[in-house]
Structures are given as C-alpha cells and as structure tokens.
Design a protein around this motif. Structure first.
Motif, PDB file in Angstrom:
ATOM      1  N   SER A 214       0.859  -1.184   0.000  1.00 55.07           N
ATOM      2  CA  SER A 214       0.000   0.000   0.000  1.00 55.07           C
ATOM      3  C   SER A 214       0.890   1.226   0.000  1.00 55.07           C
ATOM      4  N   GLY A 215       0.522   2.222  -0.780  1.00 57.47           N
ATOM      5  CA  GLY A 215       1.256   3.478  -0.776  1.00 57.47           C
ATOM      6  C   GLY A 215       0.696   4.476   0.208  1.00 57.47           C
ATOM      7  N   ARG A 216      -0.357   4.099   0.910  1.00 55.87           N
ATOM      8  CA  ARG A 216      -1.008   5.023   1.843  1.00 55.87           C
ATOM      9  C   ARG A 216      -0.508   4.850   3.273  1.00 55.87           C
ATOM     10  N   ALA A 217      -0.293   3.613   3.678  1.00 53.72           N
ATOM     11  CA  ALA A 217       0.193   3.308   5.029  1.00 53.72           C
ATOM     12  C   ALA A 217       0.755   1.892   4.994  1.00 53.72           C
ATOM     13  N   PRO A 218       1.602   1.514   5.948  1.00 57.24           N
ATOM     14  CA  PRO A 218       2.167   0.158   5.927  1.00 57.24           C
ATOM     15  C   PRO A 218       1.079  -0.909   5.996  1.00 57.24           C
ATOM     16  N   VAL A 219       1.291  -1.992   5.246  1.00 57.08           N
ATOM     17  CA  VAL A 219       0.371  -3.129   5.288  1.00 57.08           C
ATOM     18  C   VAL A 219       0.473  -3.804   6.660  1.00 57.08           C
ATOM     19  N   THR A 220      -0.665  -4.059   7.267  1.00 57.21           N
ATOM     20  CA  THR A 220      -0.690  -4.704   8.577  1.00 57.21           C
ATOM     21  C   THR A 220      -1.397  -6.053   8.563  1.00 57.21           C
ATOM     22  N   ARG A 221      -2.066  -6.383   7.454  1.00 62.21           N
ATOM     23  CA  ARG A 221      -2.831  -7.622   7.436  1.00 62.21           C
ATOM     24  C   ARG A 221      -3.001  -8.113   6.006  1.00 62.21           C
ATOM     25  N   ALA A 222      -2.888  -9.419   5.821  1.00 61.05           N
ATOM     26  CA  ALA A 222      -3.210 -10.068   4.552  1.00 61.05           C
ATOM     27  C   ALA A 222      -4.127 -11.245   4.845  1.00 61.05           C
ATOM     28  N   GLU A 223      -5.163 -11.394   4.032  1.00 60.71           N
ATOM     29  CA  GLU A 223      -6.141 -12.460   4.217  1.00 60.71           C
ATOM     30  C   GLU A 223      -6.341 -13.205   2.904  1.00 60.71           C
ATOM     31  N   VAL A 224      -6.781 -14.457   3.051  1.00 64.80           N
ATOM     32  CA  VAL A 224      -6.998 -15.317   1.887  1.00 64.80           C
ATOM     33  C   VAL A 224      -8.398 -15.920   1.969  1.00 64.80           C
ATOM     34  N   SER A 225      -9.038 -16.014   0.821  1.00 64.39           N
ATOM     35  CA  SER A 225     -10.315 -16.712   0.697  1.00 64.39           C
ATOM     36  C   SER A 225     -10.167 -17.823  -0.327  1.00 64.39           C
ATOM     37  N   THR A 226     -10.783 -18.969  -0.053  1.00 66.15           N
ATOM     38  CA  THR A 226     -10.778 -20.076  -1.020  1.00 66.15           C
ATOM     39  C   THR A 226     -12.179 -20.336  -1.563  1.00 66.15           C
ATOM     40  N   ASP A 227     -13.122 -19.447  -1.219  1.00 69.18           N
ATOM     41  CA  ASP A 227     -14.507 -19.642  -1.668  1.00 69.18           C
ATOM     42  C   ASP A 227     -15.072 -18.379  -2.324  1.00 69.18           C
ATOM     43  N   GLY A 228     -14.210 -17.686  -3.071  1.00 68.81           N
ATOM     44  CA  GLY A 228     -14.680 -16.530  -3.818  1.00 68.81           C
ATOM     45  C   GLY A 228     -15.030 -15.329  -2.968  1.00 68.81           C
ATOM     46  N   GLY A 229     -14.477 -15.236  -1.773  1.00 69.30           N
ATOM     47  CA  GLY A 229     -14.684 -14.065  -0.934  1.00 69.30           C
ATOM     48  C   GLY A 229     -15.802 -14.182   0.073  1.00 69.30           C
ATOM     49  N   HIS A 230     -16.395 -15.383   0.221  1.00 70.94           N
ATOM     50  CA  HIS A 230     -17.455 -15.556   1.215  1.00 70.94           C
ATOM     51  C   HIS A 230     -16.893 -15.642   2.634  1.00 70.94           C
ATOM     52  N   SER A 231     -15.705 -16.221   2.777  1.00 65.19           N
ATOM     53  CA  SER A 231     -15.053 -16.295   4.081  1.00 65.19           C
ATOM     54  C   SER A 231     -13.569 -15.995   3.892  1.00 65.19           C
ATOM     55  N   TRP A 232     -12.951 -15.496   4.972  1.00 61.81           N
ATOM     56  CA  TRP A 232     -11.559 -15.065   4.898  1.00 61.81           C
ATOM     57  C   TRP A 232     -10.754 -15.647   6.056  1.00 61.81           C
ATOM     58  N   HIS A 233      -9.486 -15.934   5.769  1.00 62.57           N
ATOM     59  CA  HIS A 233      -8.576 -16.507   6.753  1.00 62.57           C
ATOM     60  C   HIS A 233      -7.298 -15.680   6.758  1.00 62.57           C
ATOM     61  N   GLU A 234      -6.839 -15.339   7.947  1.00 58.95           N
ATOM     62  CA  GLU A 234      -5.653 -14.491   8.045  1.00 58.95           C
ATOM     63  C   GLU A 234      -4.404 -15.270   7.627  1.00 58.95           C
ATOM     64  N   ALA A 235      -3.576 -14.615   6.837  1.00 59.62           N
ATOM     65  CA  ALA A 235      -2.308 -15.190   6.401  1.00 59.62           C
ATOM     66  C   ALA A 235      -1.182 -14.695   7.308  1.00 59.62           C
ATOM     67  N   ASP A 236      -0.057 -15.402   7.273  1.00 58.62           N
ATOM     68  CA  ASP A 236       1.125 -14.980   8.015  1.00 58.62           C
ATOM     69  C   ASP A 236       1.876 -13.942   7.192  1.00 58.62           C
ATOM     70  N   LEU A 237       1.997 -12.734   7.744  1.00 58.98           N
ATOM     71  CA  LEU A 237       2.688 -11.648   7.067  1.00 58.98           C
ATOM     72  C   LEU A 237       4.133 -11.632   7.529  1.00 58.98           C
ATOM     73  N   GLU A 238       5.071 -11.566   6.587  1.00 55.02           N
ATOM     74  CA  GLU A 238       6.479 -11.572   6.972  1.00 55.02           C
ATOM     75  C   GLU A 238       6.790 -10.385   7.874  1.00 55.02           C
ATOM     76  N   PRO A 239       7.783 -10.503   8.731  1.00 55.19           N
ATOM     77  CA  PRO A 239       8.144  -9.380   9.601  1.00 55.19           C
ATOM     78  C   PRO A 239       8.521  -8.145   8.789  1.00 55.19           C
ATOM     79  N   ASP A 240       8.317  -7.007   9.390  1.00 51.07           N
ATOM     80  CA  ASP A 240       8.695  -5.743   8.763  1.00 51.07           C
ATOM     81  C   ASP A 240      10.210  -5.705   8.610  1.00 51.07           C
TER      82      ASP A 240
END
Length: 374
Positions: free
Chosen positions: A285-311
């Motif tokens: 993001s060019g607006r502020a540091p990324v703090t969260r990434a999520e993944v969906s395997t059902d077209g966006g109906h449900s989301w699961h938090e991914a492991d974000l690498e350390p800053d």
C-alpha cells in the motif's frame, strides 16, 4: 484537404457492451507488459520481468550520448547537471513497489479503452539516485513556489494534444523525506535499462507509476499549479467526461497471489492436487504500511488471516505473506486482500471511474483440485 493531430489521436472512450479487445488495445499490450505473477517469488523483480508502461516511444540514448538535467524555473540558482555530477552527490538506495494507475482496468464494466491491464502491472526494485530535495535545495527554491514539474524526453500526441510527457509534484512532496523522491540512475544495482528510463528517471515511493517520470531531462519549479495534460486531463478519477475529477496519487492497498499449482495454457486456470497447498503472495500500500493479509478459497465468502512476513524496514516495498490450504477435489476461486495501518482495505465490488484508475478489486484465481486418482 488539411490534416490535424486529431486525425491521428482519438478521444477517450468506453467499450461498447459487447466490444472485445480491439487492435488498438492489442498494440498497446504488445508494447507494454505486466509481471508474470509467479515472479512475485523474487523479493526484487528482475528488470525484464518488472511491469512496463511507455506512453510514447522509448527514447534512444546511445551509451556515449551526453545527458544533462536542467533544474530551473522559480529558483535562485538554475542548475545544469551531467550524469557524472549527479553521481558525485550523496547517493540513496530505496526499495520501491511500482504499480500502474490503470492496473485492473480490463476487469471493469464498461471497460475504459486503453492499456488493457488485468492485475499484473506491478514490480519491485531497488532504485539508486540522488534525493530530489537536495537538487532543489542546491538550486534555491524561491518563496511562493507551488509545484515541481518533471519533463521526460518521450514525445507524442494524446487525445489531440502534442506533448512531452510531464507530471508535477506538490512542492512539499518534492522536498519531503517521507517519502523521499529520487532522481534515479540505477535499478537493482545496474544502470537503468532503456525501458525503465535510461539514463535518469524519477522515483516517487508510494505513488502510482504515472508520477515516476522516465528519461528525465528537466525539472521546473513553478509558482502556479501545473495544468499539463497528464495532470489536469489524464489521471483523474471521473464519473462523467466533463467532471473535474480527483487526482490519482498514492497506491491503494492490494494483495496478489502467486498462482498455485500449474496452469492451463489459454485460460490460466490453475490445477493442484489434494493435500496441503502453501498459498503465498505479496501485499503493499502506498497510503500506510500493510498490517494484514487475508486469503479466501470460496470466492470471498469467508476469509482466513495469512502470516505476514516481519517488517524488514522497506516501507515502500511489498511484503510477503503465506498460509496453508487443505485442498480437496473440486473447483475453487482463490482471492487475497490487504489492509493497511490506516484501515484501508480492498473492495469485493470495485467502484468505477472512466479512466479505470486505482482499481484494487480483490483478485480471483480459478483453481481445479484433481480427484485422487489423477
């Protein structure tokens, strides 16, 4: 019978409801190229895989051609700097993710007719050069200055307007330290390749690619707002042709998946086998540091938090994320989305604008998980 620029340069338009990609858009797509998404595995994108958008022609600059950068306008001490002069000044290297402002345009309905990007118009490199603020300080910006206009050597016509490619930055951005704008002469430790602006380009961390003027030859400080084509006509968020619109500036948050498994040649649909599949990708993001990434395997109906690498301290570069998926036989739509420290996140339904700019709709990747016997 006379001939005019308008005979060779058409107005902006939207595609008709059933209109496919035309020869004009195919010609643009052949000249410009996106990042193969599997190449997101590289922390630094190799220059030949980094996305490229060139408005006009790539200027030919032979190796023995002298190149000078002029700094003028509302300054007390106009400068003319050779490449050797710039390299003698304090040097900075910054890792920056660049994204085209039109990334995702081809996914909109109706589709703005232009470079038909899907989601691949991105790349990350380390840029080495001189902070722009040091050049402006050496030139001595006069009181009342407003904009810093940067002019490239690429020349062409767009919507009937003949022009050099020019963009302006507000003075506070041009002289700021967060981000620190660079006049760059190296990419990933080597001289800039021709398609990336050899011998000089602007790098504006956090801003969409239109601000990163390539083949930079002139910097002009003005005491009035710049109203050139690429500032006041192009790169505006408009709903209607006559709207003044809002300027396109900083990059909206985005996460992309490295497509898992292996692809079908034509559809690019992915094929995986049952079991644990590691999903990975990048978020920025060019607006502020990324703090969260999520993944969906059902077209966006449900989301699961991914492991974000350390800053790692590279504020203006993408961050890697990973998560495991227990794949079972069937058809799936995988998606990823990013959220930054200011709470900006990616939409599931994309707001529309006539230029197709700042489109950060979540990615959709079709995946087939094979039955056990295959």
């Amino acid at each position: 019978m006379g001939h005019r620029l308008a005979d060779a340069s058409t107005p902006a338009r939207l595609a008709a409801p059933d209109e496919g990609i035309g020869r004009d858009e195919l010609a643009l797509a052949a000249r410009n190229h996106g990042l193969p998404l599997e190449a997101m595995r590289y922390d630094l994108t190799p220059p030949g895989l980094h996305y490229v958008l060139t408005h006009y022609d790539i200027p030919y600059v032979a190796e023995d051609t002298p190149w000078q950068l002029a700094v003028g306008g509302r300054v007390r001490r106009p400068l003319t700097l050779a490449l050797a002069d710039l390299k003698a000044l304090p040097q900075v290297t910054t890792r920056v993710t660049l994204e085209c402002a039109g990334n995702g345009r081809a996914l909109l309905t109706p589709r703005p007719v232009s470079q038909p990007w899907l989601v691949e118009a991105v790349g990350t490199a380390e840029w080495t050069g001189v902070p722009l603020r040091l050049l402006l300080a050496a030139a001595g910006v006069e009181a009342g200055a407003v904009d810093v206009v940067c002019t490239g050597a690429d020349h062409g016509v767009e919507r009937g307007v003949e022009q050099d490619y020019q963009r302006a930055l507000p003075l506070d951005v041009a002289t700021g330290t967060e981000p620190e704008v660079l006049v760059a002469y190296e990419m990933n430790g080597a001289p800039l390749p021709p398609q990336h602006g050899h011998p000089l380009r602007l790098v504006v961390p956090g801003w969409y690619g239109m601000a990163h003027v390539k083949w930079l030859r002139e910097i002009t400080v003005t005491d009035t707002p710049f109203t050139g084509f690429q500032q006041a006509v192009a790169y505006r968020l408009r709903q209607e042709p006559g709207d003044e619109g809002e300027p396109v500036t900083r990059i909206a948050p985005r996460a992309l998946l490295v497509p898992p498994g292996f692809p079908d040649f034509m559809s690019r649909a992915r094929v995986v086998r049952p079991g644990t599949v590691t999903l990975e990708g990048r978020a920025w993001s060019g607006r502020a540091p990324v703090t969260r990434a999520e993944v969906s395997t059902d077209g966006g109906h449900s989301w699961h938090e991914a492991d974000l690498e350390p800053d790692t301290g590279h504020r203006w570069a993408w961050r890697r994320w990973r998560c495991n998926w227990d794949a079972e036989p069937g058809e799936f739509v995988l998606s990823a989305r990013a959220t930054d420290a200011e709470g900006h996140t990616q939409p599931l339904e994309q707001p529309w604008n006539r230029g197709g700019f700042a489109n950060n709709l979540v990615q959709r990747v079709d995946v087939v998980c094979l039955d056990e016997e295959f």
